[in-house]
Design an enzyme around this catalytic site. Structure first.
Site, PDB file in Angstrom:
ATOM      1  N   GLU A  47     -11.373  81.434   2.519  1.00 15.11           N
ATOM      2  CA  GLU A  47     -11.282  81.341   3.976  1.00 15.11           C
ATOM      3  C   GLU A  47      -9.851  81.031   4.396  1.00 15.11           C
ATOM      4  O   GLU A  47      -9.377  79.909   4.255  1.00 15.11           O
ATOM      5  CB  GLU A  47     -12.236  80.279   4.531  1.00 15.11           C
ATOM      6  CG  GLU A  47     -13.703  80.656   4.412  1.00 15.11           C
ATOM      7  CD  GLU A  47     -14.627  79.724   5.195  1.00 15.11           C
ATOM      8  OE1 GLU A  47     -14.110  78.962   6.048  1.00 15.11           O
ATOM      9  OE2 GLU A  47     -15.842  79.759   4.952  1.00 15.11           O
ATOM     10  N   GLU A  80     -18.664  74.812   1.042  1.00 23.53           N
ATOM     11  CA  GLU A  80     -17.823  73.629   1.236  1.00 23.53           C
ATOM     12  C   GLU A  80     -18.567  72.341   0.914  1.00 23.53           C
ATOM     13  O   GLU A  80     -18.331  71.296   1.517  1.00 23.53           O
ATOM     14  CB  GLU A  80     -17.296  73.599   2.679  1.00 23.53           C
ATOM     15  CG  GLU A  80     -16.435  74.803   3.017  1.00 23.53           C
ATOM     16  CD  GLU A  80     -15.916  74.796   4.444  1.00 23.53           C
ATOM     17  OE1 GLU A  80     -14.883  75.405   4.692  1.00 23.53           O
ATOM     18  OE2 GLU A  80     -16.569  74.170   5.295  1.00 23.53           O
TER      19      GLU A  80
END
Length: 525
Positions: free
Chosen positions: A255, A186
């Site tokens: 995710e 991320e």
């Protein structure tokens, strides 16, 4: 002669099977999906972090995920758990990564490995070793030579370990995607905060990963500028509208959060199975090919491994498999039905382009069909309040609010994301007189001991040092303790109003994660 001939046939057959099992799988990708040995594949993945459960649980957890319709297991690799001090590597007990990956292989499943280096994951220090904080000149997660040096060394060590054990797909192993190196987790979400060094670092990380020559694709999640051939992916509650940064890359959801982590002082998080199923159905309806639940089994933050503000020891995550390894019903069962439905139409989805048709305000259908007359339709009601009756091909379907109906033959509804048919079970914990299974023969419980963390609690007395303001916790404690105690004094003179009136005095501490010891005239209050 007959016996001799049979032996030859048996030996030849056994040899053939042995050679065949050593052949590796060629993993590539195109705009639609990952391709295994020339065949497009759709994958449903379950995140299970090996250090968050004990090795005895691994086979059961993996099997329960498989029975739930998943065909891939995904996990981070936790750098600070594997390299507690420079060049001192640890891969035993709960950190036995090789054993975990081999357990996945034995279950007949694939593996997605996320090497890091920074994993976040509500794990202490985000997975980065604490000792790296004290290497002179080190700045984390940017174009910094010391950080890149140690990051490259650890990545190479893990890659070589996997190669040595023949665990990559090209070697006959289960690892089909180096979401192992999503190599920075991320990073795109925070890249701007790292200034001019951010983009060069991200590009260096991607190129460093590709140079490892592992024979499977690499990904970077939430990294919209991921360079070819690295695949950028999506992390969110919903990823149906996500598009990769190149028309040559498949749509991957790394995710999907089926719940959330717990924090002390807050209510338990909850995401209903109907909403998760809606999100997953929409993702595959809109061209998705790989979907991973973060988490499918959350597990436990053993010892002092929980990281972030007030993260609890439990990392249950309200996942489809609970902290103790039991299926969470109806969530596990409802998603299993969806997975089986999606997998049953895999070939039609991956080898045909959808036709989109509007069926009203906030209602639509995506239809996949091929020349053999195989057909699957996704009826979507995106209205989150009102149920709708949708007319499609002269037939009427009741589609609840915020749901997707899947018509396997474009006629009969085989699944609706809001219609939960799986049984509901409430787990009740009961006391049992259990004996440990790992005790040697003729041994009693006296040989077992609890691990105890002894903290120097804050007391009234001599301070270790004095200063104005607050100290950095890590620099002060060197991560030897979770506690840094501050001592201050308030002198209340006899002529203070609160003493003259004789009123009760209240000391209010506005914090849900800290402790205070108050002393009045050197006596603990």
């Amino acid at each position: 002669m007959k016996h001799f001939s049979s032996s030859l046939v048996f030996l030849f057959f056994f040899y053939f099977l042995s050679v065949k099992n050593t052949f590796g799988a060629n993993v590539t990708y195109d705009s639609r999906s990952l391709i295994i040995d020339g065949k497009r594949k759709l994958f449903i993945s379950a995140a299970i972090h090996y250090p968050r459960s004990v090795p005895a649980m691994w086979p059961g957890l993996i099997q329960t995920a498989k029975e739930g319709g998943c065909d891939v297991i995904e996990s981070y690799v936790f750098w600070n758990g594997h390299e507690p001090s420079p060049n001192n590597y640890y891969f035993e007990d709960r950190y036995d990564l090789v054993k975990f990956v081999k357990t996945v292989k034995e279950a007949g499943m694939h593996m997605i490995l996320r090497i890091g280096p920074f994993v976040a994951a509500e794990w202490y220090f985000g997975g980065v070793p604490v000792w790296l904080h004290y290497v002179p000149g080190t700045v984390f997660r940017t174009n910094n030579p010391p950080f890149k040096k140690y990051m490259h060394r650890f990545t190479k060590y893990v890659v070589n370990l996997m190669k040595k054990e023949n665990l990559f797909a090209l070697q006959g192993g289960p690892i089909i995607l180096a979401q192992a190196s999503l190599i920075e987790n991320e990073y795109g979400d925070t890249e701007q905060a790292y200034g001019d060094g951010a983009r060069p670092y991200a590009m260096w990380a991607a190129n460093m990963a590709v140079s490892q020559n592992i024979g499977v694709p690499w990904i970077m999640c939430q990294q919209n500028d991921a360079p070819d051939p690295v695949i950028n992916t999506c992390n969110s509650f919903y990823c149906d509208q996500f598009k990769p940064n190149s028309p040559n890359k498949p749509k991957i959801w790394t995710e999907n959060w089926p719940g959330w982590f717990k924090t002390f002082g807050a209510s338990d998080p909850h995401r209903p199975p109907e909403d998760i199923a809606f999100a997953v159905a929409r993702f595959f309806e809109k061209g998705g090919s790989v979907q991973n639940y973060y988490m499918y089994h959350g597990g436990t933050n053993f010892g002092r491994t929980s990281g972030g503000p007030f993260i609890t020891t439990s990392y249950d995550y309200e996942a489809p498999i609970d902290e103790y390894g039991l299926p969470r019903l109806p969530k596990w069962g409802h998603l299993k039905e969806l997975h089986n439905t999606i997998k049953s139409v895999e070939h039609v989805l991956l080898n045909n382009e959808p036709t989109l048709q509007s069926l009203g305000h906030l209602q639509e259908v995506d239809v996949y069909s091929d020349p053999s007359e195989a057909c699957v339709a996704f009826l979507a009601n995106i209205d989150d309040v009102n149920d709708k009756t949708i007319v499609f091909r002269n037939m009427s379907y009741h589609v609840p609010a915020w749901s997707v109906s899947i018509l396997k033959d474009c006629k009969n509804e085989v699944y609706n994301s809001a219609k939960v048919k799986a049984q509901t079970t409430v787990v009740e914990m009961l006391p049992e007189n259990l004996q440990p299974s790992l005790l040697p023969p003729n041994k009693d419980l006296k040989g077992l001991k609890w691990d105890i963390f002894k903290e120097k609690a804050g007391i009234h007395g001599q301070a270790d040092f004095m200063m104005k303001g607050f100290k950095d916790h890590i620099n002060t404690t060197k991560f030897s303790t979770d506690y840094l105690w501050y001592t201050t004094r308030l002198v209340v003179n006899e002529d203070e109003v609160i003493l003259k009136k004789g009123d009760q005095t209240t000391l209010l501490i506005e914090s849900k994660g800290h402790a205070i010891h108050a002393f009045v005239n050197e006596n603990l209050a």
